[in-house]
Scaffold this motif. Structure first.
Motif, PDB file in Angstrom:
ATOM      1  N   SER A   1       0.822  -1.205   0.000  1.00 23.08           N
ATOM      2  CA  SER A   1       0.000   0.000   0.000  1.00 23.08           C
ATOM      3  C   SER A   1       0.860   1.261   0.000  1.00 23.08           C
TER       4      SER A   1
ATOM      5  N   SER B   1      -5.747  12.418  -3.377  1.00 21.93           N
ATOM      6  CA  SER B   1      -6.804  11.489  -3.792  1.00 21.93           C
ATOM      7  C   SER B   1      -6.228  10.149  -4.245  1.00 21.93           C
ATOM      8  N   ALA B   2      -5.151  10.201  -5.012  1.00 26.12           N
ATOM      9  CA  ALA B   2      -4.529   8.960  -5.487  1.00 26.12           C
ATOM     10  C   ALA B   2      -3.979   8.143  -4.320  1.00 26.12           C
TER      11      ALA B   2
ATOM     12  N   SER C   1      -4.989   8.276  -1.141  1.00 24.36           N
ATOM     13  CA  SER C   1      -6.073   7.752  -0.296  1.00 24.36           C
ATOM     14  C   SER C   1      -6.742   6.543  -0.942  1.00 24.36           C
ATOM     15  N   LEU C   2      -6.838   6.514  -2.265  1.00 24.75           N
ATOM     16  CA  LEU C   2      -7.365   5.324  -2.943  1.00 24.75           C
ATOM     17  C   LEU C   2      -6.465   4.110  -2.704  1.00 24.75           C
TER      18      LEU C   2
ATOM     19  N   GLU D   1      -6.912   2.973   0.921  1.00 22.84           N
ATOM     20  CA  GLU D   1      -8.207   2.313   1.142  1.00 22.84           C
ATOM     21  C   GLU D   1      -8.274   0.941   0.477  1.00 22.84           C
ATOM     22  N   ASP D   2      -7.554   0.750  -0.613  1.00 20.99           N
ATOM     23  CA  ASP D   2      -7.546  -0.557  -1.271  1.00 20.99           C
ATOM     24  C   ASP D   2      -7.031  -1.658  -0.346  1.00 20.99           C
TER      25      ASP D   2
ATOM     26  N   THR E   1      -7.087   3.021   6.549  1.00 19.18           N
ATOM     27  CA  THR E   1      -7.735   4.336   6.593  1.00 19.18           C
ATOM     28  C   THR E   1      -7.196   5.176   7.741  1.00 19.18           C
TER      29      THR E   1
END
Length: 131
Positions: A30, A57-58, A60-61, A64-65, A69
């Motif tokens: 991650s 944004s990139a 956080s994606l 989250e994957d 979080t």
């Protein structure tokens, strides 16, 4: 009876070790993915403000994957100002604090109950991009 007792005695630490190593490996993947994608998203932005939003944004994606979080952060730094100048260098660092599973609070007061994993990615801004 001895087989059952020794089987449980040896199997429980092995299962805990596998769970812990799997969680640390997921954090490693991650952090690597978040740092790389944040750097790529940043250098393709139109302005510094928009680029920082795209990088966040990139990242956080990617966090989250892998279900990170909480305890996941992203840092972006540039080698000059403005960041998106031709041949500029942008460094993105993703950091994840992984809480070790099944550590009770009274043990966590005396021994470390978390591991910090970070990944740094260096991206360069294209020389011939129109902004």
């Amino acid at each position: 009876m001895e087989f059952i007792f020794l089987g449980v005695l040896l199997l429980l630490p092995l299962v805990y070790l596998v769970l812990t190593v799997a969680r640390l490996q997921a954090a490693s993947f991650s952090a690597s993915l978040a740092g790389r994608e944040a750097g790529r998203a940043f250098v393709t932005g139109a302005s510094d403000g928009e680029a920082l939003g795209r990088a966040s944004s990139a990242a956080s994606l990617a966090f989250e994957d892998f279900a990170f979080t909480e305890g996941a952060t992203l840092g972006v730094s540039c080698d000059g100002s403005p960041c998106l100048r031709p041949e500029g260098v942008v460094t993105s660092t993703a950091t994840i604090v992984v809480q070790l599973p099944l550590i009770p609070d009274f043990v966590a007061d005396h021994v470390p109950a978390s591991v910090t994993i970070s990944s740094t990615h260096v991206s360069s801004v294209d020389r011939f991009v129109a902004r």
